[in-house]
Design a protein around this motif. Structure first.
Motif, PDB file in Angstrom:
ATOM      1  N   LYS A 140       0.832  -1.204   0.000  1.00 39.90           N
ATOM      2  CA  LYS A 140       0.000   0.000   0.000  1.00 39.90           C
ATOM      3  C   LYS A 140       0.865   1.253   0.000  1.00 39.90           C
ATOM      4  CE  LYS A 140      -4.067  -1.885   2.403  1.00 39.90           C
ATOM      5  NZ  LYS A 140      -4.934  -1.753   3.602  1.00 39.90           N
ATOM      6  N   LEU A 141       1.922   1.233   0.802  1.00 43.87           N
ATOM      7  CA  LEU A 141       2.841   2.366   0.837  1.00 43.87           C
ATOM      8  C   LEU A 141       3.427   2.617  -0.547  1.00 43.87           C
ATOM      9  CD1 LEU A 141       4.558   4.487   2.347  1.00 43.87           C
ATOM     10  CD2 LEU A 141       6.187   2.651   2.878  1.00 43.87           C
ATOM     11  N   GLN A 142       3.836   1.560  -1.211  1.00 44.88           N
ATOM     12  CA  GLN A 142       4.446   1.703  -2.535  1.00 44.88           C
ATOM     13  C   GLN A 142       3.458   2.286  -3.547  1.00 44.88           C
ATOM     14  OE1 GLN A 142       5.829  -1.939  -4.494  1.00 44.88           O
ATOM     15  NE2 GLN A 142       7.663  -0.842  -5.129  1.00 44.88           N
ATOM     16  N   ARG A 143       2.224   1.786  -3.548  1.00 45.81           N
ATOM     17  CA  ARG A 143       1.227   2.313  -4.490  1.00 45.81           C
ATOM     18  C   ARG A 143       0.927   3.780  -4.197  1.00 45.81           C
ATOM     19  NH1 ARG A 143      -1.574  -2.420  -3.325  1.00 45.81           N
ATOM     20  NH2 ARG A 143      -3.267  -1.257  -2.342  1.00 45.81           N
ATOM     21  N   ALA A 144       0.814   4.119  -2.914  1.00 44.06           N
ATOM     22  CA  ALA A 144       0.450   5.492  -2.550  1.00 44.06           C
ATOM     23  C   ALA A 144       1.543   6.485  -2.906  1.00 44.06           C
ATOM     24  CB  ALA A 144       0.138   5.564  -1.063  1.00 44.06           C
ATOM     25  N   ILE A 145       2.792   6.156  -2.593  1.00 42.36           N
ATOM     26  CA  ILE A 145       3.859   7.134  -2.858  1.00 42.36           C
ATOM     27  C   ILE A 145       4.070   7.341  -4.356  1.00 42.36           C
ATOM     28  CG2 ILE A 145       4.976   6.716  -0.640  1.00 42.36           C
ATOM     29  CD1 ILE A 145       7.144   5.123  -2.134  1.00 42.36           C
ATOM     30  N   ASN A 146       3.872   6.300  -5.136  1.00 37.78           N
ATOM     31  CA  ASN A 146       4.004   6.473  -6.581  1.00 37.78           C
ATOM     32  C   ASN A 146       2.852   7.287  -7.150  1.00 37.78           C
ATOM     33  OD1 ASN A 146       6.446   5.017  -7.852  1.00 37.78           O
ATOM     34  ND2 ASN A 146       5.740   3.604  -6.282  1.00 37.78           N
ATOM     35  N   ALA A 147       1.654   7.115  -6.588  1.00 32.85           N
ATOM     36  CA  ALA A 147       0.529   7.949  -7.013  1.00 32.85           C
ATOM     37  C   ALA A 147       0.791   9.411  -6.677  1.00 32.85           C
ATOM     38  CB  ALA A 147      -0.751   7.463  -6.344  1.00 32.85           C
ATOM     39  N   LEU A 148       1.317   9.675  -5.488  1.00 31.95           N
ATOM     40  CA  LEU A 148       1.624  11.047  -5.091  1.00 31.95           C
ATOM     41  C   LEU A 148       2.734  11.630  -5.954  1.00 31.95           C
ATOM     42  CD1 LEU A 148       1.446  10.599  -1.212  1.00 31.95           C
ATOM     43  CD2 LEU A 148      -0.236  11.751  -2.661  1.00 31.95           C
ATOM     44  N   ARG A 149       3.747  10.846  -6.228  1.00 30.13           N
ATOM     45  CA  ARG A 149       4.837  11.325  -7.092  1.00 30.13           C
ATOM     46  C   ARG A 149       4.315  11.696  -8.476  1.00 30.13           C
ATOM     47  NH1 ARG A 149       8.649   7.117  -9.846  1.00 30.13           N
ATOM     48  NH2 ARG A 149       6.609   6.907 -10.873  1.00 30.13           N
ATOM     49  N   ASP A 150       3.293  10.963  -8.928  1.00 28.89           N
ATOM     50  CA  ASP A 150       2.740  11.201 -10.264  1.00 28.89           C
ATOM     51  C   ASP A 150       1.681  12.297 -10.282  1.00 28.89           C
ATOM     52  OD1 ASP A 150       4.416   9.231 -11.210  1.00 28.89           O
ATOM     53  OD2 ASP A 150       2.875   7.664 -11.214  1.00 28.89           O
ATOM     54  N   GLY A 151       1.474  12.963  -9.137  1.00 32.41           N
ATOM     55  CA  GLY A 151       0.623  14.151  -9.133  1.00 32.41           C
ATOM     56  C   GLY A 151      -0.708  14.031  -8.437  1.00 32.41           C
ATOM     57  N   ALA A 152      -1.007  12.885  -7.822  1.00 31.64           N
ATOM     58  CA  ALA A 152      -2.275  12.764  -7.093  1.00 31.64           C
ATOM     59  C   ALA A 152      -2.290  13.716  -5.905  1.00 31.64           C
ATOM     60  CB  ALA A 152      -2.473  11.323  -6.620  1.00 31.64           C
ATOM     61  N   ALA A 153      -3.464  14.247  -5.592  1.00 34.98           N
ATOM     62  CA  ALA A 153      -3.633  15.067  -4.399  1.00 34.98           C
ATOM     63  C   ALA A 153      -3.594  14.172  -3.161  1.00 34.98           C
ATOM     64  CB  ALA A 153      -4.948  15.820  -4.469  1.00 34.98           C
ATOM     65  N   LEU A 154      -3.410  14.785  -1.984  1.00 35.51           N
ATOM     66  CA  LEU A 154      -3.354  14.043  -0.728  1.00 35.51           C
ATOM     67  C   LEU A 154      -4.329  14.659   0.270  1.00 35.51           C
ATOM     68  CD1 LEU A 154      -2.116  11.897   1.149  1.00 35.51           C
ATOM     69  CD2 LEU A 154      -0.277  13.525   1.671  1.00 35.51           C
ATOM     70  N   ASP A 160      -2.584  13.165  13.728  1.00 34.61           N
ATOM     71  CA  ASP A 160      -2.161  12.614  15.022  1.00 34.61           C
ATOM     72  C   ASP A 160      -1.275  11.391  14.806  1.00 34.61           C
ATOM     73  OD1 ASP A 160      -3.906  14.491  15.969  1.00 34.61           O
ATOM     74  OD2 ASP A 160      -5.409  13.056  16.676  1.00 34.61           O
ATOM     75  N   ARG A 161      -0.180  11.327  15.525  1.00 35.41           N
ATOM     76  CA  ARG A 161       0.699  10.158  15.416  1.00 35.41           C
ATOM     77  C   ARG A 161       0.214   9.005  16.286  1.00 35.41           C
ATOM     78  NH1 ARG A 161       5.765  11.105  12.948  1.00 35.41           N
ATOM     79  NH2 ARG A 161       6.037  13.289  12.336  1.00 35.41           N
ATOM     80  N   THR A 162      -0.410   9.300  17.428  1.00 31.56           N
ATOM     81  CA  THR A 162      -0.926   8.267  18.336  1.00 31.56           C
ATOM     82  C   THR A 162      -2.185   8.783  19.009  1.00 31.56           C
ATOM     83  OG1 THR A 162       0.299   9.042  20.291  1.00 31.56           O
ATOM     84  CG2 THR A 162       1.414   7.416  18.864  1.00 31.56           C
ATOM     85  N   THR A 174      -3.159   7.895  12.280  1.00 30.34           N
ATOM     86  CA  THR A 174      -2.979   8.248  10.871  1.00 30.34           C
ATOM     87  C   THR A 174      -1.672   8.988  10.622  1.00 30.34           C
ATOM     88  OG1 THR A 174      -5.380   8.473  10.764  1.00 30.34           O
ATOM     89  CG2 THR A 174      -4.124   9.321   8.908  1.00 30.34           C
ATOM     90  N   GLY A 175      -1.285   9.859  11.555  1.00 35.32           N
ATOM     91  CA  GLY A 175      -0.066  10.635  11.370  1.00 35.32           C
ATOM     92  C   GLY A 175       1.188   9.791  11.290  1.00 35.32           C
ATOM     93  N   ALA A 176       1.177   8.626  11.927  1.00 33.57           N
ATOM     94  CA  ALA A 176       2.327   7.728  11.827  1.00 33.57           C
ATOM     95  C   ALA A 176       2.460   7.195  10.402  1.00 33.57           C
ATOM     96  CB  ALA A 176       2.173   6.576  12.814  1.00 33.57           C
ATOM     97  N   LEU A 177       1.321   6.887   9.773  1.00 34.14           N
ATOM     98  CA  LEU A 177       1.343   6.434   8.376  1.00 34.14           C
ATOM     99  C   LEU A 177       1.696   7.596   7.445  1.00 34.14           C
ATOM    100  CD1 LEU A 177      -1.895   4.234   8.402  1.00 34.14           C
ATOM    101  CD2 LEU A 177       0.439   3.631   9.092  1.00 34.14           C
ATOM    102  N   LEU A 178       1.196   8.782   7.778  1.00 35.93           N
ATOM    103  CA  LEU A 178       1.536   9.968   6.986  1.00 35.93           C
ATOM    104  C   LEU A 178       3.037  10.214   6.988  1.00 35.93           C
ATOM    105  CD1 LEU A 178       0.741  12.538   5.436  1.00 35.93           C
ATOM    106  CD2 LEU A 178       0.399  13.652   7.657  1.00 35.93           C
ATOM    107  N   ALA A 179       3.677   9.996   8.129  1.00 36.52           N
ATOM    108  CA  ALA A 179       5.128  10.185   8.200  1.00 36.52           C
ATOM    109  C   ALA A 179       5.850   9.275   7.217  1.00 36.52           C
ATOM    110  CB  ALA A 179       5.612   9.930   9.630  1.00 36.52           C
ATOM    111  N   ALA A 180       5.344   8.061   7.042  1.00 31.23           N
ATOM    112  CA  ALA A 180       5.955   7.142   6.087  1.00 31.23           C
ATOM    113  C   ALA A 180       5.788   7.654   4.655  1.00 31.23           C
ATOM    114  CB  ALA A 180       5.337   5.746   6.229  1.00 31.23           C
ATOM    115  N   LEU A 181       4.599   8.139   4.322  1.00 32.82           N
ATOM    116  CA  LEU A 181       4.386   8.684   2.976  1.00 32.82           C
ATOM    117  C   LEU A 181       5.309   9.867   2.704  1.00 32.82           C
ATOM    118  CD1 LEU A 181       0.477   8.770   2.529  1.00 32.82           C
ATOM    119  CD2 LEU A 181       2.073   6.970   1.859  1.00 32.82           C
TER     120      LEU A 181
END
Length: 255
Positions: A140-154, A160-162, A174-181
């Protein structure tokens, strides 16, 4: 004056709660821990239910879920007075008219999005919507970051991290996952839309539903960064309980 052996704290806060026309309450770590309603919160809501709205950064449940939990305790807070970051994020993307939506979320939120007519896709989205996803994976991380790199909005339900869990344990948010993106696609942060607190949207919708002005409301929460700063920025008086604050719900209840 003391309350059940508690020290005489919160006199000004009790006056503010009594005078307010609207009481905005946080959920996780405040009203409830692990979706179990705290006794002090139950007492306060029972006394002031007609003035209460819940505003939460939760992105795994729906307003009807919290309304049902409260009803189990005999508390009447209708789901139209419960505003949650996940549901509002889906409402936002529906209103914006996105045609291809990659939704990283719990399955319940995916079903809600489908019911709202949001067109969900696995690849090539025009927007990535991020919520707390307990089944987040490397794929999921891989699909999302490539979509963002290709211009998708976020669009992010909350940053919040916790949040506090049962037994004083931390629950990754959610913020912990956002940090990964953002570690992979930093440029996605520039146009990112965050729905939850401390942003104004949940505060705005709760005040509108209660038909009160911001200065006529108080925000009771446990997080100074989201509940406190968000309320102040919107013109609402915050009251912080739990955590580093000595105040508890019991201190806010008139004898």
């Amino acid at each position: 004056m003391s309350f059940g052996g508690l020290p005489p704290l919160g006199r000004a806060e009790r006056r503010a709660v009594h005078a307010a026309k609207g009481l905005l309450l946080d959920w996780d770590g405040c009203v409830a821990i692990d979706n179990r309603v705290m006794p002090g919160a139950r007492s306060l809501i029972a006394r002031h239910a007609e003035r209460v709205a819940i505003i939460s950064n939760n992105s795994t449940h729906l307003p009807e879920d919290f309304a049902a939990i409260l009803a189990q305790h005999g508390l009447a807070v209708s789901q139209d007075r419960i505003f949650m970051a996940g549901a509002e994020a889906i409402r936002h993307v529906a209103e914006q008219g996105y045609q291809r939506v990659m939704l990283l979320s719990a399955s319940r939120m995916r079903r809600f999005a489908c019911g709202a007519g949001v067109p969900l896709v696995r690849d090539d989205p025009d927007v990535v919507v991020l919520m707390r996803d307990a089944r987040f994976t490397y794929a999921k991380l891989q699909r999302a970051i490539n979509a963002l790199r290709d211009g998708a909005a976020l669009v992010v339900a909350n940053a919040d991290r916790t949040h506090p869990g049962a037994g004083d344990r931390l629950v990754p948010e959610t913020g912990a996952l956002l940090a990964a993106l953002l570690a992979c696609v930093r440029e996605a942060e520039a146009g990112m839309v965050v729905i939850g607190k401390p942003g104004p949207l949940l505060f705005e919708r709760a005040c509108a539903r209660l038909a009160v002005r911001p200065e006529e409301a108080v925000m009771i929460g446990d997080n100074p960064d989201t509940d406190g700063e968000g309320a102040l920025a919107f013109g609402i008086r915050p009251i912080l309980i739990g955590g580093a604050s000595p105040l508890r719900f019991e201190h806010l209840i008139e004898a």
